[in-house]
Design a protein around this motif. Structure first.
Motif, PDB file in Angstrom:
ATOM      1  N   ALA A 203      29.729  39.203  49.357  1.00  0.00           N
ATOM      2  CA  ALA A 203      30.587  39.912  48.599  1.00  0.00           C
ATOM      3  C   ALA A 203      31.492  38.695  47.600  1.00  0.00           C
ATOM      4  N   ILE A 204      31.877  39.134  46.424  1.00  0.00           N
ATOM      5  CA  ILE A 204      32.576  38.075  45.441  1.00  0.00           C
ATOM      6  C   ILE A 204      34.007  38.376  45.652  1.00  0.00           C
ATOM      7  N   CYS A 205      34.421  39.820  45.847  1.00  0.00           N
ATOM      8  CA  CYS A 205      35.733  40.250  45.825  1.00  0.00           C
ATOM      9  C   CYS A 205      36.170  40.642  47.227  1.00  0.00           C
ATOM     10  N   ALA A 206      37.383  40.485  47.539  1.00  0.00           N
ATOM     11  CA  ALA A 206      38.137  40.771  48.714  1.00  0.00           C
ATOM     12  C   ALA A 206      38.261  42.096  48.714  1.00  0.00           C
ATOM     13  N   PRO A 207      38.425  42.814  49.827  1.00  0.00           N
ATOM     14  CA  PRO A 207      38.505  44.293  49.727  1.00  0.00           C
ATOM     15  C   PRO A 207      39.752  44.801  48.897  1.00  0.00           C
ATOM     16  N   GLY A 208      39.652  45.817  48.512  1.00  0.00           N
ATOM     17  CA  GLY A 208      40.616  46.535  47.630  1.00  0.00           C
ATOM     18  C   GLY A 208      41.270  45.875  46.565  1.00  0.00           C
ATOM     19  N   THR A 209      40.854  44.816  45.847  1.00  0.00           N
ATOM     20  CA  THR A 209      41.427  44.239  45.036  1.00  0.00           C
ATOM     21  C   THR A 209      40.792  44.207  43.561  1.00  0.00           C
ATOM     22  N   LEU A 210      39.601  45.113  43.319  1.00  0.00           N
ATOM     23  CA  LEU A 210      38.902  45.186  42.174  1.00  0.00           C
ATOM     24  C   LEU A 210      39.343  46.035  41.320  1.00  0.00           C
ATOM     25  N   ASP A 211      39.551  45.893  39.925  1.00  0.00           N
ATOM     26  CA  ASP A 211      39.844  46.692  38.799  1.00  0.00           C
ATOM     27  C   ASP A 211      38.784  46.251  37.777  1.00  0.00           C
ATOM     28  N   ILE A 212      38.155  47.238  36.902  1.00  0.00           N
ATOM     29  CA  ILE A 212      37.202  46.903  36.082  1.00  0.00           C
ATOM     30  C   ILE A 212      37.858  47.603  34.562  1.00  0.00           C
ATOM     31  N   TYR A 213      37.877  46.977  33.755  1.00  0.00           N
ATOM     32  CA  TYR A 213      38.264  47.295  32.425  1.00  0.00           C
ATOM     33  C   TYR A 213      37.168  47.283  31.321  1.00  0.00           C
ATOM     34  N   ARG A 214      37.051  48.434  30.594  1.00  0.00           N
ATOM     35  CA  ARG A 214      36.002  48.697  29.730  1.00  0.00           C
ATOM     36  C   ARG A 214      36.706  48.939  28.290  1.00  0.00           C
ATOM     37  N   GLY A 215      35.784  48.498  27.392  1.00  0.00           N
ATOM     38  CA  GLY A 215      36.233  48.932  26.064  1.00  0.00           C
ATOM     39  C   GLY A 215      35.231  48.492  25.081  1.00  0.00           C
TER      40      GLY A 215
END
Length: 526
Positions: A66-78
């Motif tokens: 896994a790239i991300c540590a648990p509970g740290t992911l935000d995804i921004y879309r536009g």
């Protein structure tokens, strides 16, 4: 977690803070603290969900770091200038060799098609990306919405509508549906790494699919259009590869060039009802198979993509050998008001009784789906180009896939080589950057992403959304990837757990112009 929103929680209400720029425009406060490492990627939309699943992988899954540590992911879309953008923002896990855990990382993706994943990378041309320091001042972008976890994928905060002014950056690497030389200009040399194998299909308007079922004796015309018996592998009609190539090359321009078992021109076949029911879309409407509208119905309508599209390249290469051979026939060009480089608006051009021409070019897959739906609405027979990650229905996506030379475009048929229309997708960067892959945090992150885009566990979770009634569609890990080979006999169920290809287009180097080669154990008679 990124602090892109500031909440004051009292009695169930919250306050979102915004900043005001020098021109009076509003944007939300950026993620705090700011990212310590940013990586900019561009190119094919078909890789977007693969990339997203890679970032969402849970920690602790065997053979799926896994790239991300648990509970740290935000995804921004536009969307900026009509092109979809997204940013993956998280703190790193300990899985990326040479990159410390806890590093604040933002990976940007611009989704302008395969050509965008080649030419700007090679030429060092800047593109617009979402500016995390100037996010759109809307609640959907600033606060976002929580997306729940699944078996293999973590929960995350989803930020949409982040359409504020972007920032310019040169993409470090790009993604394309086929190898770079087929979709873009390559000036500076590129290092190319295969990503995964995408299975393409042959979509047609539902009324054409139903007519072919009747003409080929699979389902009688009287069976309602939405009867489940029409959606099975056994009832799926087929065209020869030569016939499909003729449709795409324009040597077959009218449907009466194809005939039924009695030698009657296809649109006039006696097994078809002469007219559609009063409401063809109503549940249970019969007949389900009928002749096309006589005013336009004999014309072959084609829903294609623009020139720089990797999807377009994949179909030209497979059916016509175009882009591979200098004297190969060309694919039919748009003639209905759409443009070969910039596309067109399908609803304006096609949701009318008589379109100006018969060939539409769309910027994205959504345009192709809209094109097929528009022709279906006016009872015109059309053929298009879509990957099997697109799933039809009886509402807003009234296209259906058909077989070619008797084989359905399923993952299991692709694994065994019975369905050969697959593309080895690629990720590429300037060859001059190779020395950074093991020495810099940005290079190590890029190396990790490019190595793991074909992870079977990533594709397994993704493919669960591409299950058709006649078989599973989607992606396979490259046969040359080194991932564990599925246990024989390889069935559809086996590939759901371990989606790895049995054939390759990358023997001796990625080249989608090559004939697919079997390099794994594959079944006969399965």
């Amino acid at each position: 977690m990124p602090m892109s929103r500031v909440r004051l929680a009292l009695l169930g209400w919250s306050l979102c803070l915004v900043a005001v720029g020098p021109g009076g425009e509003a944007w939300s406060l950026p993620p705090e603290p700011a990212p310590q490492l940013e990586l900019f990627l561009s190119g094919a939309t078909a890789q977007d969900e693969v990339l997203e699943n890679l970032f969402r992988l849970k920690s602790g899954i065997p053979d799926a770091p896994a790239i991300c540590a648990p509970g740290t992911l935000d995804i921004y879309r536009g969307t900026l200038n009509g092109t979809a953008k997204r940013v993956f923002y998280c703190r790193t896990s300990s899985a990326i060799p040479g990159v410390p855990a806890g590093l604040r990382v933002a990976v940007h993706k611009s989704s302008g098609g395969s050509g965008e994943g080649v030419t700007p990378v090679s030429a060092g041309t800047a593109l617009a990306f979402i500016d995390l320091a100037r996010l759109a001042g809307t609640e959907s972008c600033t606060t976002g919405r929580a997306v729940r976890e699944s078996t293999d994928l973590v929960a995350y905060q989803n930020h949409t509508g982040c359409d504020a002014t972007g920032k310019q950056a040169i993409p470090r690497a790009g993604l394309s549906d086929v190898d770079p030389r087929l979709v873009g200009g390559v000036g500076e040399p590129l290092t190319v790494r295969p990503g995964n194998q995408l299975v393409w299909g042959l979509p047609v308007t539902k009324n054409l699919r139903n007519a072919l079922q009747a003409v080929q004796g699979r389902i009688t015309a009287s069976v309602p259009h939405d009867d489940p018996s029409r959606e099975t592998d056994a009832s799926m009609p087929s065209l020869s590869q030569a016939a499909v190539a003729g449709l795409f090359a324009g040597t077959v321009r009218t449907w009466d060039q194809l005939y039924d078992l009695q030698g009657i021109a296809l649109p006039e076949s006696a097994v078809l009802a002469q007219q559609p029911p009063a409401n063809p879309d109503a549940s249970g409407s019969s007949p389900g198979a009928y002749r096309p509208d006589p005013r336009t119905g004999n014309t072959v309508y084609v829903c294609r993509r623009i020139r720089s599209s990797g999807t377009q390249a994949a179909y030209e290469v497979h059916y016509l050998r175009s882009r591979c051979m200098n004297d190969a026939p060309g694919f039919v060009t748009p003639n209905d008001g759409s443009d070969i480089n910039n596309g067109g608006e399908p609803n304006r051009l096609l949701r009318i009784m008589r379109p100006v021409g018969a060939v539409f070019a769309g910027v994205g897959s959504e345009d192709v789906r809209e094109c097929l739906d528009a022709h279906e609405e006016f009872n015109r027979w059309a053929v298009g180009i879509l990957s099997t990650e697109n799933v039809g229905n009886n509402g807003t996506r009234e296209f259906r896939y058909i077989k070619v030379d008797g084989a359905a475009p399923s993952l299991v048929n692709a694994h065994h080589g019975r369905w050969q229309h697959v593309s080895e997708q690629s990720m590429q960067w300037r060859t001059s950057y190779d020395g950074n892959l093991e020495t810099t945090p940005e290079g190590r992150l890029l190396n990790f992403i490019s190595t793991n885009l074909g992870l079977p566990r990533v594709l397994q979770a993704l493919n669960s959304g591409f299950r058709h009634t006649w078989g599973d569609g989607g992606y396979l890990a490259p046969a040359t990837s080194g991932f564990a080979v599925p246990q024989a006999p390889v069935t559809a169920e086996v590939l759901r757990e371990n989606p790895v290809a049995g054939i390759t287009l990358a023997q001796g180097g990625l080249n989608n112009c090559h004939e697919p080669l079997a390099i794994r154990r594959i079944g006969v008679g399965l």
